[in-house]
Design an enzyme around this catalytic site. Structure first.
Site, mmCIF file in Angstrom:
data_model
loop_
_atom_site.group_PDB
_atom_site.id
_atom_site.type_symbol
_atom_site.label_atom_id
_atom_site.label_comp_id
_atom_site.label_asym_id
_atom_site.label_seq_id
_atom_site.Cartn_x
_atom_site.Cartn_y
_atom_site.Cartn_z
ATOM 1 N N GLY A 1 -10.023 -3.664 -1.896
ATOM 2 C CA GLY A 1 -10.990 -4.628 -1.364
ATOM 3 C C GLY A 1 -12.412 -4.290 -1.765
ATOM 4 N N THR B 1 -5.285 2.421 -0.059
ATOM 5 C CA THR B 1 -5.287 1.736 -1.356
ATOM 6 C C THR B 1 -5.714 0.280 -1.199
ATOM 7 O OG1 THR B 1 -3.474 3.176 -2.048
ATOM 8 C CG2 THR B 1 -3.940 1.265 -3.425
ATOM 9 N N ASP B 2 -5.251 -0.370 -0.150
ATOM 10 C CA ASP B 2 -5.687 -1.740 0.126
ATOM 11 C C ASP B 2 -7.194 -1.797 0.357
ATOM 12 O OD1 ASP B 2 -3.358 -3.244 -0.096
ATOM 13 O OD2 ASP B 2 -2.783 -2.929 1.976
ATOM 14 N N VAL B 3 -7.698 -0.868 1.164
ATOM 15 C CA VAL B 3 -9.136 -0.861 1.470
ATOM 16 C C VAL B 3 -9.951 -0.622 0.203
ATOM 17 C CG1 VAL B 3 -10.959 0.378 2.701
ATOM 18 C CG2 VAL B 3 -8.825 -0.196 3.878
ATOM 19 N N ASP C 1 0.805 -1.216 0.000
ATOM 20 C CA ASP C 1 0.000 0.000 0.000
ATOM 21 C C ASP C 1 0.841 1.270 0.000
ATOM 22 O OD1 ASP C 1 -2.958 1.139 0.827
ATOM 23 O OD2 ASP C 1 -1.358 2.251 1.825
#
Length: 412
Positions: free
Chosen positions: A189, A184-186, A152
């Site tokens: 997802g 960015t990860d969230v 991220d």
């Protein structure tokens, strides 16, 4: 965890989750909250990397730290944990059998990383043509960066977000700053969840599964939103502006007598009301400030004037005045203030679930509110391998004898 609630919107959906850390598990948790049966495949004896990403650790009823990290707990509610060693032929066979009974596979291995185990899309779709296989990587399945690992922080920098975040050059503390959560990860997802549901809708019409190729890098660029459009249309890359907005003024933080507050004026009518609340109605008719384009042009002059007024009263006084005037305004809360906020309490954004080691575990609620198929909280984040025998029995009818043999061989 009420038994009288209707089934979730995705009840009956089986998801085999081979992902770890955050982007994949975030998608899995969201699908699980909506009713899907999420089986999280983990390494025996180790599990998801985030299980060790502490402190802080969940504490048991005696106040002693457990082995469950807060990070892991944040993204793994409503799942079942199954430990399988995919490095062995027997483990690979088990995962293939599970995939043959699944609707969706989530994975975030490096490009080609699962092919050596026969667990890539081509191999599993040959066993289950209806399978929806979602691959999450740093840079996608194609392109010159495809083989690179993606994290991220790295993606926030490469994808432009950090060039827009932080104090402007020339100010104290200037420099690029990452967002305070792995945003960015969230977001990846969330995109994965949308893509899986779109693929399910397509399968409902055609009977065919498909491969979803989702890259953190692509998602970060897509989520630059108006900032990307500003560059593509205007031809100039935006610079860091601190808390200011490139297209709207005033829309930022302002100092008060005891701290800071945010004023977020979105139209000319709100600006007129702001001027009244500040006791400076004449600013509303000043031709430099009468329209938003003019306010953007004369940003520095207007912001200096507003700051000279806001510093004279406390944050709470200003917020009360602004709310009465209909001007969007609010404090900059710390997390303890967030979870003490009456609106947070009214919306039940904190939940407490029963946990086998800690008695209860505090978690953040799912923000989705659905009238017919509300989110259910059935299971706390699972302990490592907690449901291995249960899932292998339910999904594959593995007998107790066969399970004991797998356990003896350390396959599960």
């Amino acid at each position: 965890m009420r038994g009288d609630l209707p089934q979730g919107a995705l009840a009956g959906l089986r998801v085999l989750d081979l992902s770890r850390v955050l982007a994949g598990p975030w998608a899995g948790q969201l699908l699980a909250d909506l009713g899907a049966d999420i089986v999280k495949i983990e390494r025996p004896g180790a599990g998801d990397d985030t299980r060790t990403w502490g402190p802080p650790w969940l504490r048991d009823e005696d106040g002693e730290a457990t082995s469950e990290s807060a990070y892991y707990l944040s993204a793994n509610r409503n799942k079942r944990s199954v430990t399988i060693d995919i490095g062995t032929p027997e483990g690979q066979s088990l995962v293939k059998r599970l995939a043959a009974n699944a609707d969706v596979v989530l994975e975030n291995f490096k490009v080609g990383g699962l092919a050596q185990y026969g667990l890539d899309y081509l191999s599993l779709s040959a066993l289950n043509p209806r399978l929806i296989y979602c691959s999450i990587t740093g840079f996608g399945q194609t392109g010159p960066y495809a083989s690179r690992a993606g994290y991220d922080f790295l993606i926030q920098g490469m994808g432009g977000l950090m060039s827009l975040t932080g104090r402007p050059d020339g100010e104290e503390g200037a420099g690029p700053i990452k967002v305070g959560v792995a945003l960015t990860d969230v977001m990846t997802g969330l995109y994965a969840t949308v893509a899986v549901q779109a693929a399910l809708a397509h399968r409902e019409r055609t009977g065919a599964g498909q491969h979803i190729d989702l890259a953190l890098f692509d998602v970060q660029i897509a989520c630059l939103a108006n900032q990307a459009a500003n560059y593509l249309v205007g031809g100039t890359a935006s610079a860091r502006m601190g808390n200011a907005h490139p297209n709207i003024v005033p829309y930022q933080d302002f100092p008060t007598a005891d701290g800071y507050m945010i004023i977020a004026v979105g139209n000319d009518g709100q600006f007129m009301r702001l001027c009244e609340a500040l006791g400076r109605p004449e600013w509303g008719s000043d031709q430099r400030f009468a329209t938003n384009p003019q306010r953007v042009t004369y940003r520095d002059e207007l912001i200096a004037l507003i700051r000279g007024v806001t510093i004279c009263r406390a944050t709470g006084e200003w917020i009360e005045l602004m709310e009465h005037a209909g001007v969007p305004c609010g404090p900059i809360n710390t997390l303890d203030q967030v979870f003490a906020d009456p609106q947070v309490h009214a919306r039940s954004m904190r939940i407490d679930m029963e946990h086998p080691m800690a008695g209860t575990v505090p978690l953040v609620a799912n923000p989705i509110r659905m009238s017919g198929t509300p989110v259910r909280y059935e299971r706390p984040p699972p302990m490592l391998g907690e449901h291995t025998q249960e899932v292998l029995d339910q999904w594959l009818a593995v007998s107790p004898t066969e399970f004991a043999e797998l356990r003896a061989k350390k396959i599960v």
